[in-house]
Motif scaffolding. Structure first.
Motif, PDB file in Angstrom:
ATOM      1  N   VAL A 146       0.879  -1.166   0.000  1.00  0.00           N
ATOM      2  CA  VAL A 146       0.000   0.000   0.000  1.00  0.00           C
ATOM      3  C   VAL A 146       0.913   1.212   0.000  1.00  0.00           C
ATOM      4  CG1 VAL A 146      -1.825   1.240   1.193  1.00  0.00           C
ATOM      5  CG2 VAL A 146      -1.727  -1.259   1.348  1.00  0.00           C
ATOM      6  N   ARG A 147       0.685   2.165  -0.900  1.00  0.00           N
ATOM      7  CA  ARG A 147       1.582   3.304  -1.011  1.00  0.00           C
ATOM      8  C   ARG A 147       0.778   4.593  -1.199  1.00  0.00           C
ATOM      9  NH1 ARG A 147       1.488   0.869  -6.080  1.00  0.00           N
ATOM     10  NH2 ARG A 147       1.070   2.302  -7.821  1.00  0.00           N
ATOM     11  N   GLY A 148       1.429   5.717  -0.882  1.00  0.00           N
ATOM     12  CA  GLY A 148       0.788   7.003  -1.073  1.00  0.00           C
ATOM     13  C   GLY A 148       1.809   8.115  -1.096  1.00  0.00           C
ATOM     14  N   ASP A 149       1.531   9.158  -1.858  1.00  0.00           N
ATOM     15  CA  ASP A 149       2.431  10.304  -1.962  1.00  0.00           C
ATOM     16  C   ASP A 149       1.848  11.560  -1.328  1.00  0.00           C
ATOM     17  OD1 ASP A 149       4.399   8.862  -3.405  1.00  0.00           O
ATOM     18  OD2 ASP A 149       3.239   9.121  -5.250  1.00  0.00           O
ATOM     19  N   ALA A 150       0.681  11.458  -0.690  1.00  0.00           N
ATOM     20  CA  ALA A 150       0.079  12.592  -0.003  1.00  0.00           C
ATOM     21  C   ALA A 150       0.557  12.625   1.450  1.00  0.00           C
ATOM     22  CB  ALA A 150      -1.446  12.482  -0.056  1.00  0.00           C
ATOM     23  N   PRO A 151       0.455  13.773   2.129  1.00  0.00           N
ATOM     24  CA  PRO A 151       0.829  13.843   3.544  1.00  0.00           C
ATOM     25  C   PRO A 151       0.140  12.748   4.352  1.00  0.00           C
ATOM     26  CG  PRO A 151       0.432  16.036   2.708  1.00  0.00           C
ATOM     27  CD  PRO A 151       0.044  15.095   1.611  1.00  0.00           C
ATOM     28  N   VAL A 152       0.889  12.156   5.287  1.00  0.00           N
ATOM     29  CA  VAL A 152       0.392  10.989   6.000  1.00  0.00           C
ATOM     30  C   VAL A 152       0.714  11.103   7.481  1.00  0.00           C
ATOM     31  CG1 VAL A 152       2.532   9.709   5.586  1.00  0.00           C
ATOM     32  CG2 VAL A 152       0.414   8.455   6.042  1.00  0.00           C
ATOM     33  N   THR A 153      -0.135  10.506   8.307  1.00  0.00           N
ATOM     34  CA  THR A 153       0.096  10.408   9.750  1.00  0.00           C
ATOM     35  C   THR A 153      -0.034   8.951  10.169  1.00  0.00           C
ATOM     36  OG1 THR A 153      -0.793  12.621  10.154  1.00  0.00           O
ATOM     37  CG2 THR A 153      -0.679  11.131  12.037  1.00  0.00           C
ATOM     38  N   VAL A 154       0.953   8.480  10.908  1.00  0.00           N
ATOM     39  CA  VAL A 154       0.920   7.119  11.453  1.00  0.00           C
ATOM     40  C   VAL A 154       0.913   7.234  12.974  1.00  0.00           C
ATOM     41  CG1 VAL A 154       2.043   4.874  11.556  1.00  0.00           C
ATOM     42  CG2 VAL A 154       2.197   6.248   9.470  1.00  0.00           C
ATOM     43  N   GLU A 155      -0.061   6.619  13.621  1.00  0.00           N
ATOM     44  CA  GLU A 155      -0.202   6.735  15.074  1.00  0.00           C
ATOM     45  C   GLU A 155      -0.268   5.359  15.723  1.00  0.00           C
ATOM     46  OE1 GLU A 155      -2.819  10.390  16.302  1.00  0.00           O
ATOM     47  OE2 GLU A 155      -3.757   9.429  14.575  1.00  0.00           O
ATOM     48  N   SER A 156       0.311   5.271  16.906  1.00  0.00           N
ATOM     49  CA  SER A 156       0.173   4.093  17.756  1.00  0.00           C
ATOM     50  C   SER A 156       0.069   4.589  19.195  1.00  0.00           C
ATOM     51  CB  SER A 156       1.380   3.158  17.593  1.00  0.00           C
ATOM     52  OG  SER A 156       2.510   3.673  18.264  1.00  0.00           O
ATOM     53  N   LYS A 157       0.036   3.680  20.137  1.00  0.00           N
ATOM     54  CA  LYS A 157      -0.051   4.097  21.541  1.00  0.00           C
ATOM     55  C   LYS A 157       1.257   4.704  22.031  1.00  0.00           C
ATOM     56  CE  LYS A 157       1.328  -0.405  23.422  1.00  0.00           C
ATOM     57  NZ  LYS A 157       0.967  -1.494  24.349  1.00  0.00           N
ATOM     58  N   ASP A 158       2.342   4.487  21.294  1.00  0.00           N
ATOM     59  CA  ASP A 158       3.652   4.959  21.741  1.00  0.00           C
ATOM     60  C   ASP A 158       4.193   6.157  20.959  1.00  0.00           C
ATOM     61  OD1 ASP A 158       3.905   2.883  23.693  1.00  0.00           O
ATOM     62  OD2 ASP A 158       4.408   1.498  22.060  1.00  0.00           O
ATOM     63  N   PHE A 159       3.677   6.387  19.746  1.00  0.00           N
ATOM     64  CA  PHE A 159       4.267   7.460  18.937  1.00  0.00           C
ATOM     65  C   PHE A 159       3.269   7.969  17.901  1.00  0.00           C
ATOM     66  CE2 PHE A 159       5.074   3.594  16.549  1.00  0.00           C
ATOM     67  CZ  PHE A 159       4.741   3.967  15.252  1.00  0.00           C
ATOM     68  N   ARG A 160       3.623   9.113  17.329  1.00  0.00           N
ATOM     69  CA  ARG A 160       2.929   9.633  16.156  1.00  0.00           C
ATOM     70  C   ARG A 160       3.986  10.193  15.212  1.00  0.00           C
ATOM     71  NH1 ARG A 160      -0.428  13.233  18.221  1.00  0.00           N
ATOM     72  NH2 ARG A 160       0.843  15.096  17.829  1.00  0.00           N
ATOM     73  N   VAL A 161       3.931   9.801  13.945  1.00  0.00           N
ATOM     74  CA  VAL A 161       4.893  10.279  12.967  1.00  0.00           C
ATOM     75  C   VAL A 161       4.139  10.807  11.754  1.00  0.00           C
ATOM     76  CG1 VAL A 161       5.165   7.952  11.987  1.00  0.00           C
ATOM     77  CG2 VAL A 161       6.915   9.689  11.562  1.00  0.00           C
ATOM     78  N   GLN A 162       4.597  11.947  11.239  1.00  0.00           N
ATOM     79  CA  GLN A 162       3.992  12.556  10.062  1.00  0.00           C
ATOM     80  C   GLN A 162       5.036  12.678   8.966  1.00  0.00           C
ATOM     81  OE1 GLN A 162       2.580  16.088  12.206  1.00  0.00           O
ATOM     82  NE2 GLN A 162       0.479  15.451  11.755  1.00  0.00           N
ATOM     83  N   GLY A 163       4.618  12.508   7.719  1.00  0.00           N
ATOM     84  CA  GLY A 163       5.545  12.576   6.607  1.00  0.00           C
ATOM     85  C   GLY A 163       4.868  13.004   5.330  1.00  0.00           C
ATOM     86  N   GLU A 164       5.621  12.980   4.236  1.00  0.00           N
ATOM     87  CA  GLU A 164       5.129  13.435   2.944  1.00  0.00           C
ATOM     88  C   GLU A 164       4.617  12.284   2.075  1.00  0.00           C
ATOM     89  OE1 GLU A 164       8.485  15.507   1.369  1.00  0.00           O
ATOM     90  OE2 GLU A 164       8.134  17.297   2.595  1.00  0.00           O
ATOM     91  N   GLY A 165       4.753  11.083   2.540  1.00  0.00           N
ATOM     92  CA  GLY A 165       4.280   9.909   1.816  1.00  0.00           C
ATOM     93  C   GLY A 165       4.573   8.664   2.630  1.00  0.00           C
ATOM     94  N   PHE A 166       4.128   7.504   2.136  1.00  0.00           N
ATOM     95  CA  PHE A 166       4.327   6.281   2.929  1.00  0.00           C
ATOM     96  C   PHE A 166       4.321   5.059   2.019  1.00  0.00           C
ATOM     97  CE2 PHE A 166      -0.144   6.298   2.278  1.00  0.00           C
ATOM     98  CZ  PHE A 166      -0.566   4.981   2.363  1.00  0.00           C
ATOM     99  N   LEU A 167       4.796   3.962   2.586  1.00  0.00           N
ATOM    100  CA  LEU A 167       4.772   2.661   1.929  1.00  0.00           C
ATOM    101  C   LEU A 167       4.550   1.602   2.998  1.00  0.00           C
ATOM    102  CD1 LEU A 167       5.259   0.768  -0.526  1.00  0.00           C
ATOM    103  CD2 LEU A 167       7.697   0.814   0.070  1.00  0.00           C
ATOM    104  N   VAL A 168       3.505   0.819   2.849  1.00  0.00           N
ATOM    105  CA  VAL A 168       3.247  -0.314   3.741  1.00  0.00           C
ATOM    106  C   VAL A 168       3.605  -1.577   2.984  1.00  0.00           C
ATOM    107  CG1 VAL A 168       1.532  -1.550   5.106  1.00  0.00           C
ATOM    108  CG2 VAL A 168       1.366   0.930   4.881  1.00  0.00           C
ATOM    109  N   GLU A 169       4.537  -2.348   3.517  1.00  0.00           N
ATOM    110  CA  GLU A 169       4.964  -3.584   2.858  1.00  0.00           C
ATOM    111  C   GLU A 169       5.041  -4.720   3.866  1.00  0.00           C
ATOM    112  OE1 GLU A 169       8.594  -2.497   0.949  1.00  0.00           O
ATOM    113  OE2 GLU A 169       9.608  -1.975   2.813  1.00  0.00           O
ATOM    114  N   ASP A 170       5.526  -5.862   3.391  1.00  0.00           N
ATOM    115  CA  ASP A 170       5.538  -7.073   4.227  1.00  0.00           C
ATOM    116  C   ASP A 170       4.148  -7.357   4.785  1.00  0.00           C
ATOM    117  OD1 ASP A 170       8.221  -7.330   3.742  1.00  0.00           O
ATOM    118  OD2 ASP A 170       8.834  -6.377   5.625  1.00  0.00           O
ATOM    119  N   ARG A 171       3.141  -7.085   3.933  1.00  0.00           N
ATOM    120  CA  ARG A 171       1.741  -7.375   4.290  1.00  0.00           C
ATOM    121  C   ARG A 171       1.307  -6.704   5.586  1.00  0.00           C
ATOM    122  NH1 ARG A 171       0.862 -13.681   2.431  1.00  0.00           N
ATOM    123  NH2 ARG A 171       1.636 -13.401   0.307  1.00  0.00           N
ATOM    124  N   GLY A 172       1.705  -5.441   5.722  1.00  0.00           N
ATOM    125  CA  GLY A 172       1.278  -4.658   6.874  1.00  0.00           C
ATOM    126  C   GLY A 172       2.226  -4.685   8.041  1.00  0.00           C
TER     127      GLY A 172
END
Length: 206
Positions: free
Chosen positions: A158-184
């Protein structure tokens, strides 16, 4: 009683039998129609192969509540939508409205997918999603939110080139795009990024 009278009675008896058989046949046809029409509507809303048949009959008509299932090797992609519209005459390209679904591996891992709209190409096995796109892993360890993304079943990414936010109970990271691999199992943040690590104390996670 004459032979002529007997023949008339026989004809009358045959006519009565014919009418009786016709009435029974009509009742059977009405019963079958009442049974099959709701069943057809149910199948149209449950499985895409019936959607394809319906699309050949009514090629320009939207289909309500379609469902698509793709099984590839040891993982499965289930996609549902509130509505689907054909983008090609053979119905191999669909516009989907209010989409949701799951990418499920045989080992129990995977992603939950949601988006306001998108398009699915059956030959490429690729879904292009937009509008409040959200991915959540089945274990609930993280959540990815963005405005657009591409689900590629061939490369299992799963990939994207738009601004993205990834959140968990321990952190939050923001970037300009993302790539989800290894089946998540692996999330890569692209471009300029910002990482916030939450304090271990619950009251400081604000």
């Amino acid at each position: 009683m004459t032979i002529t009278q007997l023949s008339a009675l026989d004809l009358y008896s045959l006519w009565v039998r014919f009418l009786r058989g016709g009435i029974i046949a009509a009742m059977v046809l009405v019963f079958v129609a009442l049974l099959l029409i709701p069943l057809w509507d149910l199948l149209r809303s449950r499985n895409l192969w019936v959607t394809l048949i319906a699309g050949q009959v009514l090629p320009n008509q939207p289909v309500e509540n379609p469902r698509l299932t793709e099984k590839i090797d040891d993982f499965q992609f289930d996609l549902r939508a509130k509505r689907a519209l054909p983008l090609s005459q053979d119905w191999k390209k669909l516009e989907i409205i209010d989409a949701s679904g799951e990418i499920t591996n045989d080992d129990g891992t995977g992603l939950i997918v949601r988006a306001l709209k998108g398009a699915y190409d059956m030959e490429k096995k690729e879904a292009v999603l937009s509008g409040n796109v959200e991915f959540t892993d089945l274990k609930g360890e993280y959540r990815v939110t963005t405005t657009s993304a591409v689900v590629d079943l061939e490369t299992e990414t799963v990939r994207g080139d738009a601004p993205v936010t990834v959140e968990s109970k321990d952190f939050r990271v923001q970037g300009e795009g993302f790539l989800v691999e290894d089946r998540g199992q692996r999330v890569v943040i692209k471009g300029k990024s910002e990482l916030l690590i939450f304090d271990e104390l619950p009251q400081n996670r604000q």
